[in-house]
Design a protein around this motif. Structure first.
Motif, PDB file in Angstrom:
ATOM      1  N   THR A 220    -136.674 -36.535   2.248  1.00 46.37           N
ATOM      2  CA  THR A 220    -137.766 -35.988   1.442  1.00 46.37           C
ATOM      3  C   THR A 220    -137.346 -34.640   0.869  1.00 46.37           C
ATOM      4  O   THR A 220    -137.778 -33.581   1.318  1.00 46.37           O
ATOM      5  CB  THR A 220    -139.046 -35.849   2.291  1.00 46.37           C
ATOM      6  OG1 THR A 220    -138.725 -35.168   3.530  1.00 46.37           O
ATOM      7  CG2 THR A 220    -139.620 -37.203   2.622  1.00 46.37           C
ATOM      8  N   THR A 221    -136.515 -34.715  -0.147  1.00 50.22           N
ATOM      9  CA  THR A 221    -136.023 -33.521  -0.822  1.00 50.22           C
ATOM     10  C   THR A 221    -136.695 -33.408  -2.192  1.00 50.22           C
ATOM     11  O   THR A 221    -137.433 -34.299  -2.613  1.00 50.22           O
ATOM     12  CB  THR A 221    -134.498 -33.598  -0.983  1.00 50.22           C
ATOM     13  OG1 THR A 221    -134.164 -34.817  -1.666  1.00 50.22           O
ATOM     14  CG2 THR A 221    -133.814 -33.581   0.368  1.00 50.22           C
TER      15      THR A 221
ATOM     16  N   TRP B  10    -143.510 -39.519  -1.794  1.00 52.84           N
ATOM     17  CA  TRP B  10    -144.016 -40.200  -0.609  1.00 52.84           C
ATOM     18  C   TRP B  10    -145.402 -40.744  -0.951  1.00 52.84           C
ATOM     19  O   TRP B  10    -146.289 -40.002  -1.324  1.00 52.84           O
ATOM     20  CB  TRP B  10    -144.094 -39.240   0.572  1.00 52.84           C
ATOM     21  CG  TRP B  10    -144.185 -39.940   1.914  1.00 52.84           C
ATOM     22  CD1 TRP B  10    -144.878 -41.065   2.203  1.00 52.84           C
ATOM     23  CD2 TRP B  10    -143.533 -39.544   3.127  1.00 52.84           C
ATOM     24  NE1 TRP B  10    -144.721 -41.409   3.517  1.00 52.84           N
ATOM     25  CE2 TRP B  10    -143.889 -40.489   4.107  1.00 52.84           C
ATOM     26  CE3 TRP B  10    -142.701 -38.486   3.479  1.00 52.84           C
ATOM     27  CZ2 TRP B  10    -143.442 -40.402   5.439  1.00 52.84           C
ATOM     28  CZ3 TRP B  10    -142.256 -38.400   4.790  1.00 52.84           C
ATOM     29  CH2 TRP B  10    -142.623 -39.350   5.744  1.00 52.84           C
TER      30      TRP B  10
ATOM     31  N   ARG C   4    -134.460 -41.513  -7.877  1.00 54.64           N
ATOM     32  CA  ARG C   4    -135.443 -40.918  -6.976  1.00 54.64           C
ATOM     33  C   ARG C   4    -135.721 -41.835  -5.792  1.00 54.64           C
ATOM     34  O   ARG C   4    -135.834 -43.052  -5.928  1.00 54.64           O
ATOM     35  CB  ARG C   4    -136.729 -40.648  -7.752  1.00 54.64           C
ATOM     36  CG  ARG C   4    -137.837 -40.031  -6.929  1.00 54.64           C
ATOM     37  CD  ARG C   4    -139.054 -39.761  -7.770  1.00 54.64           C
ATOM     38  NE  ARG C   4    -139.633 -40.987  -8.322  1.00 54.64           N
ATOM     39  CZ  ARG C   4    -140.853 -41.064  -8.856  1.00 54.64           C
ATOM     40  NH1 ARG C   4    -141.617 -39.981  -8.928  1.00 54.64           N
ATOM     41  NH2 ARG C   4    -141.295 -42.202  -9.338  1.00 54.64           N
TER      42      ARG C   4
ATOM     43  N   ILE D 184    -140.626 -43.126  -0.834  1.00 49.38           N
ATOM     44  CA  ILE D 184    -140.961 -43.557   0.521  1.00 49.38           C
ATOM     45  C   ILE D 184    -142.401 -44.044   0.534  1.00 49.38           C
ATOM     46  O   ILE D 184    -143.301 -43.404  -0.030  1.00 49.38           O
ATOM     47  CB  ILE D 184    -140.792 -42.405   1.522  1.00 49.38           C
ATOM     48  CG1 ILE D 184    -139.336 -41.936   1.542  1.00 49.38           C
ATOM     49  CG2 ILE D 184    -141.249 -42.808   2.920  1.00 49.38           C
ATOM     50  CD1 ILE D 184    -139.131 -40.641   2.291  1.00 49.38           C
TER      51      ILE D 184
ATOM     52  N   SER E  81    -138.185 -36.283  -4.713  1.00 45.81           N
ATOM     53  CA  SER E  81    -138.573 -37.532  -4.056  1.00 45.81           C
ATOM     54  C   SER E  81    -140.099 -37.668  -4.054  1.00 45.81           C
ATOM     55  O   SER E  81    -140.826 -36.720  -4.355  1.00 45.81           O
ATOM     56  CB  SER E  81    -138.037 -37.580  -2.634  1.00 45.81           C
ATOM     57  OG  SER E  81    -138.567 -36.511  -1.859  1.00 45.81           O
TER      58      SER E  81
ATOM     59  N   PHE F 208    -146.443 -36.079  -3.274  1.00 44.87           N
ATOM     60  CA  PHE F 208    -147.197 -36.864  -2.305  1.00 44.87           C
ATOM     61  C   PHE F 208    -148.320 -37.576  -3.051  1.00 44.87           C
ATOM     62  O   PHE F 208    -149.179 -36.933  -3.658  1.00 44.87           O
ATOM     63  CB  PHE F 208    -147.766 -35.974  -1.201  1.00 44.87           C
ATOM     64  CG  PHE F 208    -146.715 -35.372  -0.314  1.00 44.87           C
ATOM     65  CD1 PHE F 208    -146.326 -36.009   0.857  1.00 44.87           C
ATOM     66  CD2 PHE F 208    -146.103 -34.167  -0.644  1.00 44.87           C
ATOM     67  CE1 PHE F 208    -145.354 -35.462   1.684  1.00 44.87           C
ATOM     68  CE2 PHE F 208    -145.127 -33.619   0.167  1.00 44.87           C
ATOM     69  CZ  PHE F 208    -144.751 -34.268   1.335  1.00 44.87           C
TER      70      PHE F 208
ATOM     71  N   VAL G  40    -141.586 -32.032  -3.574  1.00 50.24           N
ATOM     72  CA  VAL G  40    -141.817 -33.415  -3.163  1.00 50.24           C
ATOM     73  C   VAL G  40    -143.208 -33.839  -3.632  1.00 50.24           C
ATOM     74  O   VAL G  40    -144.189 -33.119  -3.433  1.00 50.24           O
ATOM     75  CB  VAL G  40    -141.711 -33.577  -1.631  1.00 50.24           C
ATOM     76  CG1 VAL G  40    -141.995 -35.021  -1.219  1.00 50.24           C
ATOM     77  CG2 VAL G  40    -140.336 -33.143  -1.151  1.00 50.24           C
TER      78      VAL G  40
ATOM     79  N   ALA H 172    -142.349 -38.193   9.533  1.00 43.88           N
ATOM     80  CA  ALA H 172    -142.010 -37.067   8.664  1.00 43.88           C
ATOM     81  C   ALA H 172    -140.775 -36.332   9.173  1.00 43.88           C
ATOM     82  O   ALA H 172    -139.912 -35.920   8.393  1.00 43.88           O
ATOM     83  CB  ALA H 172    -143.198 -36.103   8.575  1.00 43.88           C
TER      84      ALA H 172
END
Length: 361
Positions: free
Chosen positions: A66-67, A72, A37, A40, A70, A98, A96, A59
């Motif tokens: 950012t698939t 963030w 993975r 970010i 993944s 977050f 994704v 972004a």
């Protein structure tokens, strides 16, 4: 979207229970390595629903990374009484994750307005006259990087590839290593880097170079920036890097650090199509009508002293003075979005730009 509010020790179980289960992430090949993975990490995290014009520059630049599967991680943008100990998690419809934390008001003022934008930003743009260093600001900078590391730790899997972004998080790699993280860590700097004669103006210069060296790969926009960093490695760490056309490499604390040049860009064909569509918009027609036969010089920037806006106004005035035939034949339109208004040098830039832009040319 799913929102999780939890605190250790519940945070790891809660986070993992909300990660996508219908489509497990298969490790991908990257050279000879297996990539799990992608995680970010940046100062600010985009809204999970932000798309197109509403999405920030970072972004847009990282859209291909950012698939589904993944993650963030970063600051929520909210200031609180205390900096968060654990992350709030939102799972987007695209799969994704977050993860964000809040930052205490006192930490924000010193970490963000103080050291990040009062010291690092002007220094890395060669504006040492605007640099303002305070030891408590630097201590807060390290403390916030440490808080990021602690909140991220329970969310990490052993094969995650960690990718840290920009000058606000230069110390995050070393803070993760201090917590026992052995994952591959990459760092990318979105702004220039300076030679030792400039960086050494900053009292903790050697500490920052050492902190960055906790990463496995350090990326820069240009070959010059990479070379400047390698000069600082020799100066601050006493290590002579092996150089190559893309950057170089050097050993540090039993780890080989690779320095690369990997400029970030935009999707030029997509921007060209947007411009073609915009030309048909009613706003474009009104602009053409208002200009008549006059030419238009257009600038679009953040209101930032690194953009040279007062100098542009001055140059436009000098153009009209030296070449009178351009008067009433060329219009200059500057769009400047306000930013970092709590930093004194930015308020000064806004005031100067306003004075010059209203000057009768």
């Amino acid at each position: 979207m799913v929102l999780v509010n939890a605190r250790p020790p519940e945070i790891k179980e809660a986070a993992q229970s909300k990660l996508p289960t219908s489509a497990p992430v298969e490790p991908r090949s990257w050279g000879e390595a297996r990539v799990g993975r992608v995680v970010i990490i940046s100062n600010r995290v985009p809204s999970p629903s932000a798309q197109g014009a509403t999405a920030g520059g970072l972004a847009v630049a990282l859209a291909d990374v950012t698939t589904a599967g993944s993650m963030w991680f970063g600051w929520s943008g909210d200031r609180a009484r205390e900096t968060s100990e654990a992350a709030d998690i939102v799972l987007s419809e695209a799969g994704v994750t977050f993860a964000t934390i809040d930052i205490a008001e006192r930490d924000y003022q010193r970490f963000y307005n103080g050291f990040s934008n009062g010291a690092l930003w002007p220094l890395l743009h060669y504006r040492t006259g605007l640099l303002r260093f305070n030891r408590p600001d630097y201590q807060a900078y390290r403390a916030v990087n440490r808080a990021f590391a602690r909140a991220l730790l329970p969310l990490l899997a052993p094969d995650d590839l960690i990718w840290i972004h920009d000058y606000q998080l230069m110390a995050l790699g070393v803070e993760l290593r201090a917590l026992g993280v052995e994952n591959r860590i990459g760092f990318f700097l979105h702004v220039p880097f300076v030679p030792p004669t400039f960086l050494q103006v900053l009292p903790p210069a050697d500490e920052l170079v050492a902190a960055l060296s906790a990463c496995d790969v350090i990326g820069f926009q240009t070959r010059t920036d990479a070379d400047m960093f390698l000069q600082n490695v020799a100066e601050s760490l006493g290590v002579q890097p092996q150089r190559n056309p893309a950057g170089g490499r050097y050993p540090y604390h039993g780890r080989e650090v690779t320095v690369i040049t990997t400029p970030i860009g935009i999707d030029a064909p997509k921007f060209a199509k947007l411009a073609e569509r915009a030309e048909l918009a009613p706003e474009a027609a009104r602009l053409h009508e208002s200009l008549g036969d006059r030419k238009l010089v257009l600038g679009v920037d953040r209101l930032d002293y690194s953009k040279g806006l007062p100098q542009r106004f001055d140059a436009y005035g000098r153009l009209l003075y030296a070449y009178p035939q351009h008067r009433r034949a060329v219009n200059y339109l500057q769009i400047a979005a306000r930013s970092r208004q709590e930093v004194g040098s930015y308020r000064s830039e806004e005031h100067t730009s306003e004075l010059q832009s209203h000057h009768d040319l």
